[in-house]
Design a protein around this motif. Structure first.
Motif, PDB file in Angstrom:
ATOM      1  N   GLY A   1      -0.571  -8.743   7.629  1.00  6.64           N
ATOM      2  CA  GLY A   1      -0.318  -7.356   7.267  1.00  6.64           C
ATOM      3  C   GLY A   1      -0.083  -7.181   5.778  1.00  6.64           C
ATOM      4  N   LEU A   2       0.615  -8.149   5.173  1.00  6.93           N
ATOM      5  CA  LEU A   2       0.869  -8.075   3.737  1.00  6.93           C
ATOM      6  C   LEU A   2      -0.440  -8.211   2.954  1.00  6.93           C
ATOM      7  N   PHE A   3      -1.318  -9.076   3.412  1.00  5.66           N
ATOM      8  CA  PHE A   3      -2.625  -9.234   2.758  1.00  5.66           C
ATOM      9  C   PHE A   3      -3.430  -7.940   2.849  1.00  5.66           C
ATOM     10  N   VAL A   4      -3.476  -7.360   4.033  1.00 10.17           N
ATOM     11  CA  VAL A   4      -4.191  -6.094   4.204  1.00 10.17           C
ATOM     12  C   VAL A   4      -3.602  -5.021   3.297  1.00 10.17           C
ATOM     13  N   SER A   5      -2.289  -5.054   3.135  1.00  9.50           N
ATOM     14  CA  SER A   5      -1.603  -4.060   2.313  1.00  9.50           C
ATOM     15  C   SER A   5      -2.009  -4.142   0.847  1.00  9.50           C
ATOM     16  N   THR A   6      -2.437  -5.334   0.406  1.00 15.35           N
ATOM     17  CA  THR A   6      -2.863  -5.481  -0.991  1.00 15.35           C
ATOM     18  C   THR A   6      -4.299  -5.023  -1.212  1.00 15.35           C
ATOM     19  N   LEU A   7      -5.030  -4.744  -0.137  1.00 14.22           N
ATOM     20  CA  LEU A   7      -6.448  -4.394  -0.247  1.00 14.22           C
ATOM     21  C   LEU A   7      -6.679  -2.905  -0.446  1.00 14.22           C
ATOM     22  N   THR A   8      -5.665  -2.089  -0.225  1.00  6.26           N
ATOM     23  CA  THR A   8      -5.841  -0.645  -0.271  1.00  6.26           C
ATOM     24  C   THR A   8      -4.626   0.018  -0.901  1.00  6.26           C
ATOM     25  N   SER A   9      -4.828   1.246  -1.335  1.00  5.11           N
ATOM     26  CA  SER A   9      -3.708   2.024  -1.877  1.00  5.11           C
ATOM     27  C   SER A   9      -3.227   3.074  -0.894  1.00  5.11           C
ATOM     28  N   SER A  10      -3.685   2.979   0.336  1.00  7.60           N
ATOM     29  CA  SER A  10      -3.282   3.919   1.376  1.00  7.60           C
ATOM     30  C   SER A  10      -2.417   3.200   2.403  1.00  7.60           C
ATOM     31  N   GLY A  11      -1.162   3.604   2.497  1.00 10.73           N
ATOM     32  CA  GLY A  11      -0.268   2.982   3.471  1.00 10.73           C
ATOM     33  C   GLY A  11      -0.733   3.189   4.897  1.00 10.73           C
ATOM     34  N   ILE A  12      -1.220   4.386   5.196  1.00 13.01           N
ATOM     35  CA  ILE A  12      -1.702   4.681   6.546  1.00 13.01           C
ATOM     36  C   ILE A  12      -2.884   3.792   6.900  1.00 13.01           C
ATOM     37  N   ALA A  13      -3.815   3.625   5.964  1.00 13.38           N
ATOM     38  CA  ALA A  13      -4.992   2.789   6.216  1.00 13.38           C
ATOM     39  C   ALA A  13      -4.596   1.329   6.441  1.00 13.38           C
ATOM     40  N   ALA A  14      -3.629   0.836   5.646  1.00  9.93           N
ATOM     41  CA  ALA A  14      -3.188  -0.555   5.792  1.00  9.93           C
ATOM     42  C   ALA A  14      -2.513  -0.779   7.142  1.00  9.93           C
ATOM     43  N   MET A  15      -1.652   0.162   7.545  1.00 10.40           N
ATOM     44  CA  MET A  15      -0.971   0.033   8.833  1.00 10.40           C
ATOM     45  C   MET A  15      -1.966   0.100   9.987  1.00 10.40           C
TER      46      MET A  15
ATOM     47  N   ALA B   1       0.824  -1.213   0.000  1.00 10.19           N
ATOM     48  CA  ALA B   1       0.000   0.000   0.000  1.00 10.19           C
ATOM     49  C   ALA B   1       0.857   1.262   0.000  1.00 10.19           C
ATOM     50  N   GLY B   2       1.988   1.215   0.704  1.00 12.02           N
ATOM     51  CA  GLY B   2       2.862   2.379   0.739  1.00 12.02           C
ATOM     52  C   GLY B   2       3.430   2.699  -0.639  1.00 12.02           C
ATOM     53  N   GLU B   3       3.797   1.647  -1.383  1.00 10.78           N
ATOM     54  CA  GLU B   3       4.293   1.850  -2.743  1.00 10.78           C
ATOM     55  C   GLU B   3       3.189   2.408  -3.644  1.00 10.78           C
ATOM     56  N   ALA B   4       1.963   1.889  -3.442  1.00 14.70           N
ATOM     57  CA  ALA B   4       0.846   2.358  -4.262  1.00 14.70           C
ATOM     58  C   ALA B   4       0.528   3.826  -3.987  1.00 14.70           C
ATOM     59  N   SER B   5       0.513   4.203  -2.716  1.00 13.29           N
ATOM     60  CA  SER B   5       0.188   5.586  -2.366  1.00 13.29           C
ATOM     61  C   SER B   5       1.283   6.554  -2.815  1.00 13.29           C
ATOM     62  N   ALA B   6       2.533   6.072  -2.861  1.00 13.94           N
ATOM     63  CA  ALA B   6       3.645   6.918  -3.302  1.00 13.94           C
ATOM     64  C   ALA B   6       3.763   6.962  -4.822  1.00 13.94           C
ATOM     65  N   GLY B   7       3.010   6.093  -5.512  1.00 16.40           N
ATOM     66  CA  GLY B   7       3.053   6.065  -6.967  1.00 16.40           C
ATOM     67  C   GLY B   7       4.228   5.303  -7.533  1.00 16.40           C
ATOM     68  N   THR B   8       4.930   4.534  -6.703  1.00  9.00           N
ATOM     69  CA  THR B   8       6.124   3.810  -7.168  1.00  9.00           C
ATOM     70  C   THR B   8       5.833   2.352  -7.506  1.00  9.00           C
ATOM     71  N   LEU B   9       4.637   1.855  -7.161  1.00 12.01           N
ATOM     72  CA  LEU B   9       4.351   0.441  -7.376  1.00 12.01           C
ATOM     73  C   LEU B   9       4.340   0.097  -8.859  1.00 12.01           C
ATOM     74  N   ARG B  10       3.729   0.939  -9.672  1.00 10.36           N
ATOM     75  CA  ARG B  10       3.657   0.645 -11.098  1.00 10.36           C
ATOM     76  C   ARG B  10       5.039   0.631 -11.746  1.00 10.36           C
ATOM     77  N   TYR B  11       5.946   1.467 -11.221  1.00  7.68           N
ATOM     78  CA  TYR B  11       7.305   1.502 -11.775  1.00  7.68           C
ATOM     79  C   TYR B  11       8.097   0.255 -11.380  1.00  7.68           C
ATOM     80  N   LEU B  12       7.820  -0.262 -10.175  1.00  5.15           N
ATOM     81  CA  LEU B  12       8.462  -1.514  -9.784  1.00  5.15           C
ATOM     82  C   LEU B  12       8.042  -2.662 -10.688  1.00  5.15           C
ATOM     83  N   LEU B  13       6.782  -2.631 -11.114  1.00  8.94           N
ATOM     84  CA  LEU B  13       6.268  -3.713 -11.943  1.00  8.94           C
ATOM     85  C   LEU B  13       6.644  -3.566 -13.407  1.00  8.94           C
ATOM     86  N   VAL B  14       7.129  -2.389 -13.797  1.00  9.00           N
ATOM     87  CA  VAL B  14       7.623  -2.218 -15.161  1.00  9.00           C
ATOM     88  C   VAL B  14       8.882  -3.063 -15.372  1.00  9.00           C
TER      89      VAL B  14
END
Length: 283
Positions: A193-207, A101-114
């Motif tokens: 925690g990792l599962f919860v992290s995949t459910l949202t794009s907000s790192g704060i919400a996942a934590m 979720a932290g990567e998603a909220s920071a906008g870096t997740l898509r670049y990691l998957l490139v």
């Protein structure tokens, strides 16, 4: 080539995780807990008094804290017993919840998957990094407690919960084994925690969600009317590590604990993989 890329990805994740100020702050807080406990025990017993709540038949944290003044090595067991119910799992929940979720909220997740990492390998690298943090965090608590115990209290032969005495070297080995068991006790929390992290794009919400679930599970574990579900809660056998200080070691609850953690890791790890595989990264 794929193995080299996977190892490189894992090293990169380790570097990013352990260079974050938040991670360093969590480790500092964990290291401070044994210091506070040791100082509190030293002050409490400075007039020749004793700490109540222990003895050879006590078991768990209270039994350990009663032995700290006689042997500083018991501060390791006491600190682990004090941090395991909340501080350690909270730290793991923060790191695991922020993994995706932290990567998603920071906008870096898509670049990691490139890069040719693939979702499965990226998720695996995130989980292994979180497990590494579990081990490091536990060892930080144990090392801090050992240092403080050696400074404030005498060291020597260790009296087990069963009342027998073992040498300091064997006691030190058991302390290391206990630290490893405590770290292994957190793999279920890491997967959750990792599962919860995949459910949202907000790192704060996942934590926050992960920490909230931790608190809820431990509250449920303390309600007698819900005893039927207690053996299935990931926190139920956490303090079974005290059985490593029996002579002979009592393995039943230790095996149940490790088996339960493996079950949680399998279930929530699979759920995280299924969710992450279908996750729309573009949103």
């Amino acid at each position: 080539m794929r193995l080299a890329w996977t190892l490189g990805l894992f090293r990169s994740e380790l570097s990013v995780t352990f260079r974050r100020w938040r991670t360093l702050a969590l480790l500092a807080v964990l290291a401070a807990v044994p210091v506070l406990v040791g100082i509190a025990v030293k002050i409490e017993t400075s007039d020749g008094g004793s700490i109540g709540g222990g003895g050879p038949e006590g078991g768990g944290g209270p039994a350990f804290i009663a032995q700290v003044t006689n042997n500083g090595l018991f501060l390791v067991f006491t600190a682990l017993a004090a941090t395991l119910p909340f501080f350690l799992p909270m730290a793991i929940g923060v790191v695991a919840g922020d993994a995706i979720a932290g990567e998603a909220s920071a906008g870096t997740l898509r670049y990691l998957l490139v890069a040719p990492a693939g979702r499965t390998r990226l998720l695996l690298a995130k989980y292994v990094t979180t497990l590494t943090f579990c081990l490091v965090a536990t060892l930080v608590v144990a090392a801090s407690a050992l240092a403080v115990g050696a400074l404030l209290f005498p060291l020597g032969e260790v009296t087990t919960i069963s009342g027998t005495r073992i040498g300091f070297g064997e006691g030190l080995l058991r302390a290391l084994l206990i630290a490893l068991v405590v770290a292994a006790s957190l793999i279920g929390v890491a997967a959750l925690g990792l599962f919860v992290s995949t459910l949202t794009s907000s790192g704060i919400a996942a934590m926050a969600t992960t920490v909230g679930l931790l608190i809820t599970v431990q509250i449920v574990d303390q309600i007698p009317q819900l005893h039927a579900v207690h053996p299935y809660l990931f926190s139920h056998y956490w303090l079974s590590f005290a059985d490593l200080m029996r002579d002979p070691v009592y393995w039943d609850d230790l095996v149940k604990n490790l088996g339960l953690q493996a079950l949680y890791a399998g279930v929530f790890g699979s759920a995280a993989w299924a969710r992450f595989g279908a996750k729309d990264i573009a949103t």
